[in-house]
Scaffold this active site. Structure first.
Site, PDB file in Angstrom:
ATOM      1  N   THR A 199      42.553  49.832  37.483  1.00 47.97           N
ATOM      2  CA  THR A 199      42.230  49.339  38.829  1.00 47.97           C
ATOM      3  C   THR A 199      43.448  48.918  39.654  1.00 47.97           C
ATOM      4  OG1 THR A 199      41.792  47.172  37.844  1.00 47.97           O
ATOM      5  CG2 THR A 199      39.885  48.574  38.272  1.00 47.97           C
TER       6      THR A 199
ATOM      7  N   TYR B 266      44.973  56.347  42.907  1.00 45.09           N
ATOM      8  CA  TYR B 266      43.785  55.652  42.370  1.00 45.09           C
ATOM      9  C   TYR B 266      42.505  56.293  42.897  1.00 45.09           C
ATOM     10  CZ  TYR B 266      40.196  51.991  42.105  1.00 45.09           C
ATOM     11  OH  TYR B 266      39.015  51.295  41.901  1.00 45.09           O
TER      12      TYR B 266
HETATM   13  N1  LIG Z   1      38.399  45.480  41.907  1.00 42.21           N
HETATM   14  C1  LIG Z   1      38.019  46.040  43.053  1.00 42.21           C
HETATM   15  O1  LIG Z   1      38.279  45.534  44.155  1.00 42.21           O
HETATM   16  C2  LIG Z   1      37.209  47.322  43.035  1.00 42.21           C
HETATM   17  C3  LIG Z   1      36.893  47.927  44.246  1.00 42.21           C
HETATM   18  C4  LIG Z   1      36.136  49.111  44.228  1.00 42.21           C
HETATM   19  C5  LIG Z   1      35.720  49.641  43.009  1.00 42.21           C
HETATM   20  N2  LIG Z   1      36.069  49.035  41.860  1.00 42.21           N
HETATM   21  C6  LIG Z   1      35.617  49.634  40.602  1.00 42.21           C
HETATM   22  O2  LIG Z   1      34.726  48.715  39.985  1.00 42.21           O
HETATM   23  C7  LIG Z   1      34.795  48.848  38.567  1.00 42.21           C
HETATM   24  C8  LIG Z   1      34.984  47.478  37.935  1.00 42.21           C
HETATM   25  O3  LIG Z   1      36.203  46.937  38.439  1.00 42.21           O
HETATM   26  P1  LIG Z   1      36.778  45.534  37.921  1.00 42.21           P
HETATM   27  O4  LIG Z   1      37.421  44.883  39.079  1.00 42.21           O
HETATM   28  O5  LIG Z   1      35.738  44.813  37.120  1.00 42.21           O
HETATM   29  O6  LIG Z   1      37.924  46.067  36.929  1.00 42.21           O
HETATM   30  P2  LIG Z   1      38.854  45.206  35.959  1.00 42.21           P
HETATM   31  O7  LIG Z   1      38.614  43.751  36.147  1.00 42.21           O
HETATM   32  O8  LIG Z   1      40.237  45.757  36.106  1.00 42.21           O
HETATM   33  O9  LIG Z   1      38.278  45.589  34.508  1.00 42.21           O
HETATM   34  C9  LIG Z   1      38.448  46.845  33.932  1.00 42.21           C
HETATM   35  C10 LIG Z   1      38.450  46.649  32.432  1.00 42.21           C
HETATM   36  O10 LIG Z   1      38.585  47.931  31.823  1.00 42.21           O
HETATM   37  C11 LIG Z   1      39.525  47.795  30.760  1.00 42.21           C
HETATM   38  N3  LIG Z   1      40.098  49.086  30.383  1.00 42.21           N
HETATM   39  C12 LIG Z   1      41.202  49.692  30.889  1.00 42.21           C
HETATM   40  N4  LIG Z   1      41.427  50.839  30.228  1.00 42.21           N
HETATM   41  C13 LIG Z   1      40.455  50.976  29.304  1.00 42.21           C
HETATM   42  C14 LIG Z   1      40.161  51.944  28.310  1.00 42.21           C
HETATM   43  N5  LIG Z   1      40.935  53.017  28.132  1.00 42.21           N
HETATM   44  N6  LIG Z   1      39.068  51.759  27.521  1.00 42.21           N
HETATM   45  C15 LIG Z   1      38.283  50.668  27.674  1.00 42.21           C
HETATM   46  N7  LIG Z   1      38.527  49.707  28.585  1.00 42.21           N
HETATM   47  C16 LIG Z   1      39.596  49.857  29.396  1.00 42.21           C
HETATM   48  C17 LIG Z   1      40.548  46.842  31.332  1.00 42.21           C
HETATM   49  O11 LIG Z   1      41.398  46.350  30.342  1.00 42.21           O
HETATM   50  P3  LIG Z   1      42.935  45.966  30.747  1.00 42.21           P
HETATM   51  O12 LIG Z   1      42.836  44.956  31.843  1.00 42.21           O
HETATM   52  O13 LIG Z   1      43.487  45.437  29.454  1.00 42.21           O
HETATM   53  O14 LIG Z   1      43.577  47.250  31.210  1.00 42.21           O
HETATM   54  C18 LIG Z   1      39.632  45.791  31.939  1.00 42.21           C
HETATM   55  O15 LIG Z   1      39.199  44.855  30.963  1.00 42.21           O
HETATM   56  C19 LIG Z   1      35.910  49.849  38.295  1.00 42.21           C
HETATM   57  O16 LIG Z   1      35.359  51.121  38.079  1.00 42.21           O
HETATM   58  C20 LIG Z   1      36.721  49.865  39.573  1.00 42.21           C
HETATM   59  O17 LIG Z   1      37.376  51.101  39.774  1.00 42.21           O
HETATM   60  C21 LIG Z   1      36.798  47.892  41.826  1.00 42.21           C
END
Ligand SMILES: NC(=O)c1ccc[n+]([C@@H]2O[C@H](COP(=O)([O-])OP(=O)(O)OC[C@H]3O[C@@H](n4cnc5c(N)ncnc54)[C@H](OP(=O)(O)O)[C@@H]3O)[C@@H](O)[C@H]2O)c1
Length: 287
Positions: free
Chosen positions: A69, A128
């Site tokens: 992310t 991204y």
């Molecule tokens: N954050 C935003 O503003 C935003 C906006 C639009 C869409 N989204 C989407 O919403 C979804 C949730 O976002 P979020 O903010 O909850 O993300 P996040 O807090 O970054 O959580 C993602 C999790 O996935 C883990 N991860 C990374 N690589 C992995 C792998 N190979 N296998 C298993 N787990 C893995 C990460 O671990 P590490 O931290 O150790 O890498 C982290 O714990 C994502 O699909 C993101 O693209 C987010």
């Protein structure tokens, strides 16, 4: 159902864990690339590990909360962003079970002037956004029954995010410039988790791409004013600035409001306004 949650240590993954307690008829398996309390290791890029997990736990549904992310880091590490955000989706989609996946407003150019619908043309401007779009396509190719929820501006009481950063900066600084020429919708990850359970509990499975954010629109500047007001921060002067003054490493969408009509109509639900979500999150952050 036996439900596999990936990326359980993230903002959304944690919110799904919290909400799963209200849906005890299912059995949940919380996983992430890093082991933590109650979370076992499962790397979504590891095809044989995912297949073995799905088979040995008789998984019926995968909820993918895992992602790469960091928008700026993705520009320098395209290979890893693609591996996690794109190629892993063919791993998850190829398991022969239903998948609920989360994507992003960054699949659009950000140059629009009206809320984007699911059928609108995509044109990602960042590594991204392009990696997330490839992931959508690979998932739909391998799992036609998948549900993809595109969301934006996610925050939570878990993890690091804009809300926590603005609270910290508001307490540290006397003055803070925040951009007012990027318009979108802050989305409380707990409300997105609620949307995921709406899909899970729907009597009929309704596959496809949906947009889901909280209701309403604002700029990052307006969002910051609301955060500071709710946090009781009065000493910091928040100034509206232009994106060009902020020196972003990676281009940011100027307008990335998502039209949620399809989700609301299909599932027959109302969505809370972003201020309502922020108020609920702030109660937890203050507590
Ligand atoms: N954050 C935003 O503003 C935003 C906006 C639009 C869409 N989204 C989407 O919403 C979804 C949730 O976002 P979020 O903010 O909850 O993300 P996040 O807090 O970054 O959580 C993602 C999790 O996935 C883990 N991860 C990374 N690589 C992995 C792998 N190979 N296998 C298993 N787990 C893995 C990460 O671990 P590490 O931290 O150790 O890498 C982290 O714990 C994502 O699909 C993101 O693209 C987010």
């Amino acid at each position: 159902m036996n439900i596999l949650i990936t990326g359980s240590n993230g903002q959304l993954g944690n919110e799904v864990r919290v909400l799963s307690a209200l849906h005890p008829k299912h059995q949940y398996f919380f996983t992430d690339v890093v082991e933590t309390a109650g979370v076992v290791v499962l790397d979504i890029t590891d095809r044989s590990a995912v297949s073995a997990f799905v088979e040995s736990h008789c998984i019926d549904l995968i909820v993918n909360c895992a992602a790469y992310t960091n928008v700026d880091k993705a520009e320098e590490d395209e290979a890893t962003a693609n591996k996690i955000n794109a190629e892993a989706l063919s791993v998850l989609g190829g398991q022969g079970v239903r998948v609920i996946h989360v994507s992003t407003d960054y699949v659009f150019s950000g140059d629009e002037h009206v809320p984007c619908r699911e059928s609108d043309a995509v044109a990602p401007r960042t590594v991204y956004g392009a990696s997330k779009l490839r992931g959508e396509k690979l998932l739909l190719a391998t799992c036609p029954e998948a549900v993809i929820l595109r969301t934006a501006w996610l925050y939570s009481s878990f993890g690091n995010n804009f809300v926590k950063t603005m609270i910290r900066l508001g307490r540290e600084k006397e003055s803070l410039g925040v951009v007012f020429d990027q318009i979108g919708t802050p989305t409380y990850a707990a409300d997105l988790a609620e949307a995921i359970f709406t899909i899970i509990e729907s009597p009929v499975w309704k596959s496809g791409v949906y947009h889901f954010t909280n209701e309403g629109v604002c700029s990052w500047y307006d969002f910051t004013l609301a955060i500071h007001e709710l946090a009781g921060i009065t000493e910091c002067h928040v100034r509206p600035i232009l994106s060009e003054e902020y020196q972003y490493k990676t281009p940011r969408p100027h307008y990335s409001v998502l039209d949620k009509s399809k989700f609301k109509k299909t599932f027959g639900v109302d969505i809370p306004h972003w201020m309502d979500g922020l108020r609920r999150c702030m109660v937890l952050l203050k507590g």
